[in-house]
Motif scaffolding. Structure first.
Motif: not given
Length: 249
Positions: A191-195
């Motif tokens: 999720r963080e990498t997508y964000d």
């Protein structure tokens, strides 16, 4: 290799054993660095925005080429065991290149084979990489058709070893299979990498932003994201009460 008589408890081989060298492979046969661009100025700023005082600084941007075997220590054993577990033909399809830098092994994996490679590294008795320590994103705007990279650090608790998997995708098609089915610990890291980078992890149970607002435009850790002059996008924002906020499950 430690001399005879020293404690070898933390070493994967006995003192007079020599690990089998990994066979030659097209994925690891070209140690020449790949030049993908040229950076000018300390921060790579174009036009008149370079205020660093190093406007005439010029350097090439390089990505490492493949590392030829032998890799040293247990790294050869990892490559040999993975090749045997996947079969040689499947290994060549899955692994783009093998990089060894400062004693650390990185396997560049084609995205369509990521789940298979990760599951093999996790389950094969001689490998047993049971834990994924997270995923990090990187952005190379000059790496044509491979602008976005996802890097997974895997740890073997059984054998006390580490290896990295790296997957590269084009900015125009930033899809990578989620490793959540194999390593549930990647949930929040993906999720963080997508964000921050805009990589889309297909199959993730709830791929949402976790730091930026849901309607935020862009991905702040990409190199093409503006460094200054960004309008204050939080002005007038309303934080909903706890019972009305979006669930992350």
């Amino acid at each position: 290799m430690k001399p005879h008589g020293e404690d070898n408890a933390s070493h994967p081989y006995e003192p007079d054993e020599t690990p089998a060298a990994a066979p030659e492979s097209p994925a690891a046969a070209a140690p020449v660095d790949e030049v993908i661009g040229v950076r000018r100025g300390m921060f790579g700023v174009a036009g008149t925005g370079d205020t660093s005082g190093y406007g005439r600084l010029v350097r090439t941007i390089k990505l490492p080429g493949g590392t030829p075997p032998p890799y040293g220590g247990y790294l050869d054993e990892i490559v040999v065991e993975l090749r045997n577990a996947l079969t040689a033909a499947r290994f060549e399809e899955a692994i783009e290149r093998i990089i060894v830098f400062r004693g650390e092994l990185t396997l560049h994996v084609r995205r369509e084979h990521l789940l298979e490679v990760a599951k093999t590294l996790r389950d094969h008795e001689a490998l047993r990489f049971e834990l994924c320590l997270g995923v990090s994103g990187t952005h190379y705007p000059d790496d044509k058709d491979r602008e976005l990279h996802a890097v997974y650090a895997l740890n073997s608790i059984t054998h006390n070893r580490r290896v990295r998997l790296e997957v590269s995708v084009p900015d125009a098609d930033p899809h990578i299979p989620s490793l959540y089915p194999v390593y549930p610990t990647t949930d929040w890291h993906e999720r963080e990498t997508y964000d921050f980078f805009g990589i889309l992890f297909d199959g993730h149970p709830s791929l949402t932003r976790i730091a930026m607002p849901d309607d935020w435009r862009g991905h702040p850790q990409r190199k093409d994201y503006p460094l200054g002059g960004i309008p204050v996008e939080y002005k007038g924002a309303r934080i909903p009460p706890p019972d009305e906020r979006r669930s992350y499950s």
